[in-house]
Design an enzyme around this catalytic site. Structure first.
Site, short mmCIF file in Angstrom:
data_model
loop_
_atom_site.label_atom_id
_atom_site.label_comp_id
_atom_site.label_asym_id
_atom_site.label_seq_id
_atom_site.Cartn_x
_atom_site.Cartn_y
_atom_site.Cartn_z
N LYS A 8 -0.26 -1.79 -1.89
CA LYS A 8 1.19 -1.83 -1.71
C LYS A 8 1.66 -3.28 -1.60
O LYS A 8 1.18 -4.05 -0.77
CB LYS A 8 1.58 -1.05 -0.44
N CYS A 50 5.50 4.68 -1.16
CA CYS A 50 6.56 4.94 -0.19
C CYS A 50 7.89 4.31 -0.61
O CYS A 50 8.35 4.54 -1.72
CB CYS A 50 6.12 4.48 1.20
N GLU A 66 0.22 8.87 0.10
CA GLU A 66 -0.05 7.74 0.98
C GLU A 66 -0.60 8.26 2.31
O GLU A 66 -0.18 9.31 2.80
CB GLU A 66 1.25 6.98 1.23
#
Length: 534
Positions: free
Chosen positions: A356, A407, A295
């Site tokens: 995301k 994440c 990321e």
């Protein structure tokens, strides 16, 4: 399990004079006050639970912490149990979330205390259900209900530091393949509650040890069943071998301001990929079939910045295989940013991508923006909100399919379950802000549990560490150090078979939540009837 009576009933059974004894001791026996002994038990329980999590990793202390909290709360009124639950929660969350202090001590303390508030209803619930027959089971169910609520409300929840995430290398770990993280939390809490059950039995009959034999035997049998059953659960790690590479380019320096050095971060990952290609040509490393970047490997939008596009494309062409590139991309209207994992092909360039779906509140988007920006100047660092993705991250990457999460999405059951159809699971993450704190190793622990839960190899790519490769049985194949450039190439199994946890989905969690609610209602009704009778 035989029904245990309340502390005041025990006192009555031992003699009316003792039961009616005035003063502070009588109040403590009836649970009318918490008292220092119970308060110390609650605080010690919270600290024991913290010690079970990375980086301390004293995993057996998780059931110990639950046992201490159960002993502190057992037989108390719901209101007192709620207060002790909050105290124990604060003792747990403040140290376990210490990494948040990197963005501000105020944010760390506020978030920790907000999380501790979820232990208020749990404390009240445990105090109530501890009056029921079979109370260790109901305590464990209440624990799962608390985690279910905390992981969903508000703003999509914050499921960090769930009990299961302390048990990623313990006898409870294989149960993740059956009922996912909720079942591991339940069984860990059950083990602690059973230990408390045995302690209560022994303490109540100190002069008649034979009377304690049966409840202690029941507790031991339960523990043996849980631990022994785990050895019967298969955690296969075979599958079609795929050679993968994980790149960790590193960041220029610690702190939030590293985002101001976006070009340097991108160049680090480009440089490491060129080095990987050179080592492959020299025969020093096997040729990977796919490469994963983390990321924020490019905080420069490659579709708006020609230099960024050219640098990424050249690195991908040099290695000659598809690369999953973590990049920030402006939305078409320019008002928001998408946190993407982009499949970048050496021949056709950027193609499929995942956005995301669970951006971080107060980190990647700002609820109540007009109000909060006026009150807290630090929120000016979030000039634009991140857009929320709308589909799962199952994509084709080279010879196989991957399931991508970004994440801290790895903490959410649904987000990971939705991508478990991929033959490999990928966690793209950026932990530079929280480097050298407890948060990166806690995130790796979550990845280990997810590997067992879904029977998949997990590739963790982090900008500054910790990057890792986790086998489907939870073994660590590779683990990087933090704040160093790194790369790793390995042949890993790509699996397609589904675990029982995949098939059951969220059903075990909801069943345990319903059991907890039913137990709390039954206990509250019983208590109300008892009060009316008095």
């Amino acid at each position: 399990m035989a029904q245990d009576t309340l502390p005041e009933r025990t006192a009555a059974a031992s003699g009316t004079a003792q039961a009616a004894r005035p003063g502070r001791l009588a109040g403590l026996r009836r649970g009318g006050r918490a008292g220092w002994p119970r308060l110390l038990l609650a605080v010690t329980g919270g600290l024991a639970l913290w010690s079970a999590f990375p980086p301390i990793d004293l995993t057996p202390l998780a059931p110990v912490g639950v046992a201490l909290l159960a002993l502190a709360l057992r037989g108390l009124p719901a209101r007192t149990g709620a207060w002790l639950g909050f105290v124990a929660g604060a003792a747990f969350f403040v140290p376990v979330l210490e990494g948040i202090a990197k963005v501000g001590p105020d944010g760390w303390i506020v978030l920790s205390l907000i999380q501790a508030l979820y232990w208020v209803p749990m404390g009240a619930g445990i105090a109530l259900v501890s009056r029921l027959p079979g109370w260790p089971v109901w305590i464990a169910a209440v624990w799962v209900a608390q985690e279910a609520l905390r992981g969903r409300v508000p703003f999509g929840g914050f499921p960090w530091a769930r009990l299961a995430f302390s048990q990623t290398a313990s006898p409870f770990t294989p149960w993740a393949a059956v009922g996912g993280a909720p079942l591991v939390s339940f069984l860990t809490a059950l083990a602690g509650a059973l230990a408390a059950y045995a302690v209560v039995a022994v303490a109540r009959t100190p002069r008649r040890p034979r009377d304690a034999a049966r409840p202690v035997s029941v507790a031991l049998a339960g523990l043996v069943a849980v631990v022994g059953g785990a050895f019967l659960i298969p955690t296969p790690a075979d599958g079609k071998p795929v050679t993968v590479a994980v790149i960790q380019g590193n960041v220029p320096r610690l702190g939030l301001d590293f985002l101001g050095q976006r070009k340097a971060v991108l160049n680090n990952h480009v440089r490491r990929t060129h080095e990987l290609a050179a080592r492959v040509r020299e025969g020093r490393l096997p040729r990977p079939e796919l490469v994963v970047w983390p990321e924020n490997a490019s905080d420069l939008d490659p579709f708006a910045e020609p230099d960024a596009y050219a640098a990424i494309d050249a690195a991908v062409k040099d290695i000659g295989v598809p690369v999953l590139v973590g990049a920030l991309v402006d939305t078409p209207d320019g008002r928001q940013v998408e946190n993407r994992g982009i499949v970048w092909d050496p021949r056709t360039g950027p193609g499929d991508y995942y956005v995301k779906r669970h951006p971080v509140p107060f980190g990647e988007y700002l609820p109540f923006r007009p109000l909060l920006t006026k009150l807290i100047s630090r929120f000016e660092r979030i000039p634009r909100d991140f857009a929320k993705g709308t589909r799962s991250g199952v994509m084709r990457l080279g010879p196989t399919t991957i399931g991508d999460v970004i994440c801290f999405e790895v903490a959410y059951d649904k987000e990971v379950r939705d991508v478990s159809a991929g033959s490999l699971l990928v966690v793209q993450t950026n932990n530079a802000t929280y480097g050298r704190t407890s948060l990166p190793p806690q995130q790796i622990a979550m990845s280990r549990l997810r590997a067992v839960e879904h029977g998949r190899t997990i590739l963790v790519a982090a900008t500054s560490g910790i990057s890792a490769i986790v086998a489907p049985d939870g073994r660590m194949v590779y683990r990087s150090r933090e704040f160093v450039p790194d790369m790793h190439v390995a042949a890993v199994p790509a699996r397609t078979s589904r675990t029982v946890a995949d098939r059951l989905g969220a059903a075990p969690e909801w069943a345990l939540v319903l059991a907890a609610v039913g137990a709390v209602v039954a206990a509250a009704a019983t208590t109300a009837r008892g009060n009316e009778g008095n």
